[in-house]
Write a protein that holds these residues in place. Structure first.
Motif, PDB file in Angstrom:
ATOM      1  N   VAL A   1       0.841  -1.202   0.000  1.00  0.00           N
ATOM      2  CA  VAL A   1       0.000   0.000   0.000  1.00  0.00           C
ATOM      3  C   VAL A   1       0.877   1.254   0.000  1.00  0.00           C
ATOM      4  O   VAL A   1       0.616   2.207  -0.736  1.00  0.00           O
ATOM      5  CB  VAL A   1      -0.975   0.004   1.198  1.00  0.00           C
ATOM      6  CG1 VAL A   1      -1.682   1.349   1.337  1.00  0.00           C
ATOM      7  CG2 VAL A   1      -1.997  -1.123   1.050  1.00  0.00           C
ATOM      8  N   GLY A   2       1.921   1.257   0.806  1.00  0.00           N
ATOM      9  CA  GLY A   2       2.821   2.404   0.857  1.00  0.00           C
ATOM     10  C   GLY A   2       3.499   2.665  -0.476  1.00  0.00           C
ATOM     11  O   GLY A   2       3.638   3.811  -0.895  1.00  0.00           O
ATOM     12  N   GLY A   3       3.902   1.593  -1.162  1.00  0.00           N
ATOM     13  CA  GLY A   3       4.526   1.751  -2.480  1.00  0.00           C
ATOM     14  C   GLY A   3       3.569   2.326  -3.498  1.00  0.00           C
ATOM     15  O   GLY A   3       3.933   3.197  -4.297  1.00  0.00           O
ATOM     16  N   MET A   4       2.328   1.857  -3.453  1.00  0.00           N
ATOM     17  CA  MET A   4       1.336   2.386  -4.385  1.00  0.00           C
ATOM     18  C   MET A   4       1.034   3.849  -4.067  1.00  0.00           C
ATOM     19  O   MET A   4       0.914   4.674  -4.971  1.00  0.00           O
ATOM     20  CB  MET A   4       0.065   1.560  -4.339  1.00  0.00           C
ATOM     21  CG  MET A   4      -0.946   1.984  -5.365  1.00  0.00           C
ATOM     22  SD  MET A   4      -2.338   0.876  -5.411  1.00  0.00           S
ATOM     23  CE  MET A   4      -3.361   1.708  -6.611  1.00  0.00           C
ATOM     24  N   ARG A   5       0.947   4.145  -2.796  1.00  0.00           N
ATOM     25  CA  ARG A   5       0.676   5.538  -2.388  1.00  0.00           C
ATOM     26  C   ARG A   5       1.794   6.460  -2.869  1.00  0.00           C
ATOM     27  O   ARG A   5       1.536   7.552  -3.385  1.00  0.00           O
ATOM     28  CB  ARG A   5       0.546   5.598  -0.875  1.00  0.00           C
ATOM     29  CG  ARG A   5       0.258   6.976  -0.359  1.00  0.00           C
ATOM     30  CD  ARG A   5       0.124   6.949   1.142  1.00  0.00           C
ATOM     31  NE  ARG A   5       0.035   8.300   1.634  1.00  0.00           N
ATOM     32  CZ  ARG A   5       0.508   8.686   2.798  1.00  0.00           C
ATOM     33  NH1 ARG A   5       1.069   7.824   3.598  1.00  0.00           N
ATOM     34  NH2 ARG A   5       0.396   9.926   3.174  1.00  0.00           N
TER      35      ARG A   5
ATOM     36  N   LEU B   1      -6.280  -1.386  -2.211  1.00  0.00           N
ATOM     37  CA  LEU B   1      -5.732  -0.504  -3.234  1.00  0.00           C
ATOM     38  C   LEU B   1      -6.701   0.593  -3.665  1.00  0.00           C
ATOM     39  O   LEU B   1      -6.277   1.655  -4.117  1.00  0.00           O
ATOM     40  CB  LEU B   1      -5.289  -1.337  -4.445  1.00  0.00           C
ATOM     41  CG  LEU B   1      -4.272  -2.438  -4.121  1.00  0.00           C
ATOM     42  CD1 LEU B   1      -3.926  -3.230  -5.364  1.00  0.00           C
ATOM     43  CD2 LEU B   1      -3.025  -1.888  -3.460  1.00  0.00           C
ATOM     44  N   GLY B   2      -7.989   0.361  -3.504  1.00  0.00           N
ATOM     45  CA  GLY B   2      -8.994   1.334  -3.924  1.00  0.00           C
ATOM     46  C   GLY B   2      -8.855   2.702  -3.266  1.00  0.00           C
ATOM     47  O   GLY B   2      -8.925   3.729  -3.956  1.00  0.00           O
TER      48      GLY B   2
ATOM     49  N   ILE C   1      -8.575   6.168  -5.379  1.00  0.00           N
ATOM     50  CA  ILE C   1      -9.607   7.210  -5.326  1.00  0.00           C
ATOM     51  C   ILE C   1      -9.027   8.534  -4.835  1.00  0.00           C
ATOM     52  O   ILE C   1      -9.390   9.598  -5.314  1.00  0.00           O
ATOM     53  CB  ILE C   1     -10.836   6.770  -4.496  1.00  0.00           C
ATOM     54  CG1 ILE C   1     -12.029   7.696  -4.762  1.00  0.00           C
ATOM     55  CG2 ILE C   1     -10.545   6.769  -3.008  1.00  0.00           C
ATOM     56  CD1 ILE C   1     -12.605   7.590  -6.126  1.00  0.00           C
ATOM     57  N   ARG C   2      -8.096   8.473  -3.911  1.00  0.00           N
ATOM     58  CA  ARG C   2      -7.479   9.714  -3.435  1.00  0.00           C
ATOM     59  C   ARG C   2      -6.638  10.368  -4.531  1.00  0.00           C
ATOM     60  O   ARG C   2      -6.615  11.577  -4.660  1.00  0.00           O
ATOM     61  CB  ARG C   2      -6.664   9.457  -2.192  1.00  0.00           C
ATOM     62  CG  ARG C   2      -7.538   9.431  -0.952  1.00  0.00           C
ATOM     63  CD  ARG C   2      -6.792   8.905   0.252  1.00  0.00           C
ATOM     64  NE  ARG C   2      -7.597   8.968   1.441  1.00  0.00           N
ATOM     65  CZ  ARG C   2      -8.593   8.145   1.728  1.00  0.00           C
ATOM     66  NH1 ARG C   2      -8.927   7.204   0.879  1.00  0.00           N
ATOM     67  NH2 ARG C   2      -9.276   8.253   2.858  1.00  0.00           N
ATOM     68  N   SER C   3      -5.974   9.561  -5.327  1.00  0.00           N
ATOM     69  CA  SER C   3      -5.183  10.158  -6.407  1.00  0.00           C
ATOM     70  C   SER C   3      -6.106  10.758  -7.458  1.00  0.00           C
ATOM     71  O   SER C   3      -5.814  11.823  -8.001  1.00  0.00           O
ATOM     72  CB  SER C   3      -4.223   9.140  -7.026  1.00  0.00           C
ATOM     73  OG  SER C   3      -4.902   8.150  -7.747  1.00  0.00           O
ATOM     74  N   PHE C   4      -7.237  10.128  -7.734  1.00  0.00           N
ATOM     75  CA  PHE C   4      -8.191  10.693  -8.685  1.00  0.00           C
ATOM     76  C   PHE C   4      -8.753  12.004  -8.150  1.00  0.00           C
ATOM     77  O   PHE C   4      -8.889  12.968  -8.877  1.00  0.00           O
ATOM     78  CB  PHE C   4      -9.341   9.719  -8.947  1.00  0.00           C
ATOM     79  CG  PHE C   4      -9.007   8.611  -9.901  1.00  0.00           C
ATOM     80  CD1 PHE C   4      -7.714   8.365 -10.320  1.00  0.00           C
ATOM     81  CD2 PHE C   4     -10.002   7.789 -10.373  1.00  0.00           C
ATOM     82  CE1 PHE C   4      -7.419   7.340 -11.195  1.00  0.00           C
ATOM     83  CE2 PHE C   4      -9.724   6.757 -11.253  1.00  0.00           C
ATOM     84  CZ  PHE C   4      -8.424   6.531 -11.668  1.00  0.00           C
ATOM     85  N   ARG C   5      -9.056  12.044  -6.875  1.00  0.00           N
ATOM     86  CA  ARG C   5      -9.608  13.261  -6.286  1.00  0.00           C
ATOM     87  C   ARG C   5      -8.575  14.379  -6.301  1.00  0.00           C
ATOM     88  O   ARG C   5      -8.911  15.526  -6.538  1.00  0.00           O
ATOM     89  CB  ARG C   5     -10.087  13.010  -4.858  1.00  0.00           C
ATOM     90  CG  ARG C   5     -11.363  12.178  -4.808  1.00  0.00           C
ATOM     91  CD  ARG C   5     -11.805  11.944  -3.380  1.00  0.00           C
ATOM     92  NE  ARG C   5     -12.006  13.170  -2.644  1.00  0.00           N
ATOM     93  CZ  ARG C   5     -13.122  13.884  -2.625  1.00  0.00           C
ATOM     94  NH1 ARG C   5     -14.145  13.504  -3.338  1.00  0.00           N
ATOM     95  NH2 ARG C   5     -13.215  14.979  -1.901  1.00  0.00           N
TER      96      ARG C   5
END
Length: 165
Positions: free
Chosen positions: A54-58, A126-127, A131-135
């Motif tokens: 999750v941290g890597g994706m973030r 991962l969702g 969603i935060r990156s889209f926002r």
């Protein structure tokens, strides 16, 4: 393709030798923003490995260039299905497979209950990052009611629903 060739100071034929069309070039450009494909997480425990994923994706989604492109790519899935499939096959599925392997290992080691829906668990992990990156790529202000994403808190919340009962 002409613009890309001009900016790269190469002939258009050079571009076409590597990429058959602009869709392939676009996917390659987006994937290059994602960085190298991560390997299996270094942490051996389930919680630590998921926090690492999750941290890597973030971290990847913190790149403003990436978050400006990806929502657009998802938005053209209907009108450009080949482009979307290429992106899914090269960028999304391999990374999801890493998380799925971690979750399967959790089942094998008894940390995740047998029969748990691992695809749903992966979406739940991962969702929120997506969603935060889209926002953040849109008009929403950062303080519009969404909490900061803490990978540890997110993983703990998902694991609460996955542990054997």
């Amino acid at each position: 393709m002409e613009t890309v060739a001009a900016r790269a100071a190469v002939a258009k034929t050079t571009i076409y030798r590597r990429w058959k069309n602009k869709d392939e070039l676009l996917v390659a450009a987006i994937i290059s923003l994602r960085g190298e494909m991560p390997g299996s997480p270094a942490a051996r425990d389930l919680r630590g490995a998921l926090i690492e994923c999750v941290g890597g994706m973030r971290q990847m989604h913190d790149d403003p260039r990436y978050i400006r492109l990806v929502p657009r790519l998802f938005g053209v899935a209907d009108s450009h299905p080949a482009l979307y499939r290429e992106y899914m096959d090269q960028a999304i599925r391999p990374r999801r497979e890493i998380v799925l392997q971690v979750l399967r290992r959790g089942v094998a080691e008894g940390e995740v209950r047998p029969g748990a829906n691992l695809n749903l668990a992966m979406d739940m992990l991962l969702g929120p990052v997506l969603i935060r990156s889209f926002r953040s790529a849109g008009a929403d202000s950062p303080d519009s009611g969404f909490s900061d994403l803490d990978p540890q808190e997110l993983v703990d919340a998902v694991l609460d629903g996955l542990t054997p009962r």
